[in-house]
Enzyme design. Structure first.
Site, PDB file in Angstrom:
ATOM      1  N   CYS A 196     -41.125  68.386 115.023  1.00 58.33           N
ATOM      2  CA  CYS A 196     -41.122  67.357 116.068  1.00 58.33           C
ATOM      3  C   CYS A 196     -40.848  68.023 117.408  1.00 58.33           C
ATOM      4  CB  CYS A 196     -40.138  66.236 115.751  1.00 58.33           C
ATOM      5  SG  CYS A 196     -38.412  66.722 115.694  1.00 58.33           S
ATOM      6  N   ARG A 231     -36.055  64.253 114.457  1.00 60.03           N
ATOM      7  CA  ARG A 231     -36.976  63.289 113.865  1.00 60.03           C
ATOM      8  C   ARG A 231     -37.677  63.889 112.648  1.00 60.03           C
ATOM      9  NH1 ARG A 231     -40.580  61.694 118.964  1.00 60.03           N
ATOM     10  NH2 ARG A 231     -39.960  63.804 119.569  1.00 60.03           N
TER      11      ARG A 231
END
Length: 315
Positions: free
Chosen positions: A265, A270
């Site tokens: 990411c 994330r």
């Protein structure tokens, strides 16, 4: 707010029990899924001596305003990483943290947090590198679901008996490095890169989400990677979609577990959420690239793909 002792008594008397066990905390039950526990399960097991609850949130003060009773607070950017070098927490520092949290090898650790469990998943990824894998769970839905259901909150930090967790070297098989992703980008290694950022980040229209500091020089993605935004794996209440739905979601992007996967990411938080889904929920072979775009997008002399052509031009 209810103390853990009072809460244990209330839970113990909620159903018929033997008189000799009336004051005993409830024993931990098997969660409905190997990787997740529900809010119902956790509330029933708040007082279990074999369960440790840990909050890993990113918003300042959220823990202090009220947390799940018995939960300890862990800061992802000081407790789970080295604060000078860009690295995960050292073996010595991790052992001290686990001891402070009262975590042993046989402890069931339930992690939860704000922002859809992003940093709780990061915590699970770090714990897994130090040998805590199958007994580490995420609270399905995190703070969002717990609060929406108006379940109990406390403002006091719990008193936890220290454990004797040993100093252990971190395993390297769950973490991808810059050289690994570069080899995939150059087609020197037959692995798949799953970029879970937003489409605008992936295509190079923007470098970072709105309101987030841009930490890379260029925009775009690692050549050959596919894009499945992390949010597509989550229901409106913050819980994960069913395994069948998740398999279909990733299969549509060509991710079916037949090849090793690297999740990526912007800074690795994330992507740790998607790493958790792939490895713990679906059983795929995956590593998390915590360098992510802030490392790869700043590197000199490496190939990138910029579909939008808005930053540095060209593709």
């Amino acid at each position: 707010m209810l103390s853990r002792t009072v809460l244990a008594l209330l839970l113990a008397t909620a159903a018929p029990v033997l008189p000799a066990l009336a004051n005993a905390p409830p024993a931990a039950q098997a969660p409905h899924d190997g990787a997740l526990v529900s809010t119902e399960w956790l509330e029933k097991n708040l007082a279990s001596p074999k369960v440790r609850i840990v909050e890993v949130s990113v918003d300042p003060g959220v823990y202090e305003r009220g947390h799940i009773p018995g939960a300890s607070n862990v800061s992802w950017h000081t407790d789970l990483v080295e604060t000078v070098t860009r690295d995960i927490v050292s073996p010595e520092k991790f052992a001290a943290l686990a001891q402070r949290l009262g975590i042993d090898r046989d402890t069931t650790v339930v992690l939860y947090g704000d922002n859809n469990n992003w940093f709780a998943a990061w915590g699970a990824w770090v714990l897994a590198q130090y040998g805590l894998v199958d007994n580490v769970k995420l609270l399905d839905g995190g703070r969002k679901k717990w609060e929406a259901e108006k379940r109990p909150l406390d403002t006091r930090a719990p008193e936890v008996a220290a454990s004797k967790f040993p100093v252990t070297q971190a395993a390297s098989n769950l973490r991808a490095r810059f050289g690994d992703v570069l080899a995939v980008a150059k087609k020197e290694r037959d692995e798949q890169i799953l970029d879970i950022r937003s489409p605008d980040e992936f295509n190079g229209k923007i470098i970072a989400p709105a309101g987030i500091q841009e930490l890379a020089i260029r925009a775009g993605h690692i050549p050959g990677s596919v894009n499945v935004p992390w949010g597509k794996a989550v229901n409106a209440d913050g819980t994960l979609k069913s395994p069948a739905e998740l398999k279909k979601l990733y299969a549509e992007a060509g991710i079916d577990g037949s090849k090793p996967i690297i999740t990526s990411c912007r800074i690795g938080e994330r992507s740790s959420h998607s790493w958790f889904i792939l490895t713990r929920v679906l059983g795929y072979n995956a590593r998390n690239y915590d360098g992510s775009w802030t490392e790869y997008g700043n590197a000199v002399g490496v190939p990138i793909t910029n579909v939008a052509g808005t930053v540095w031009g060209g593709k």
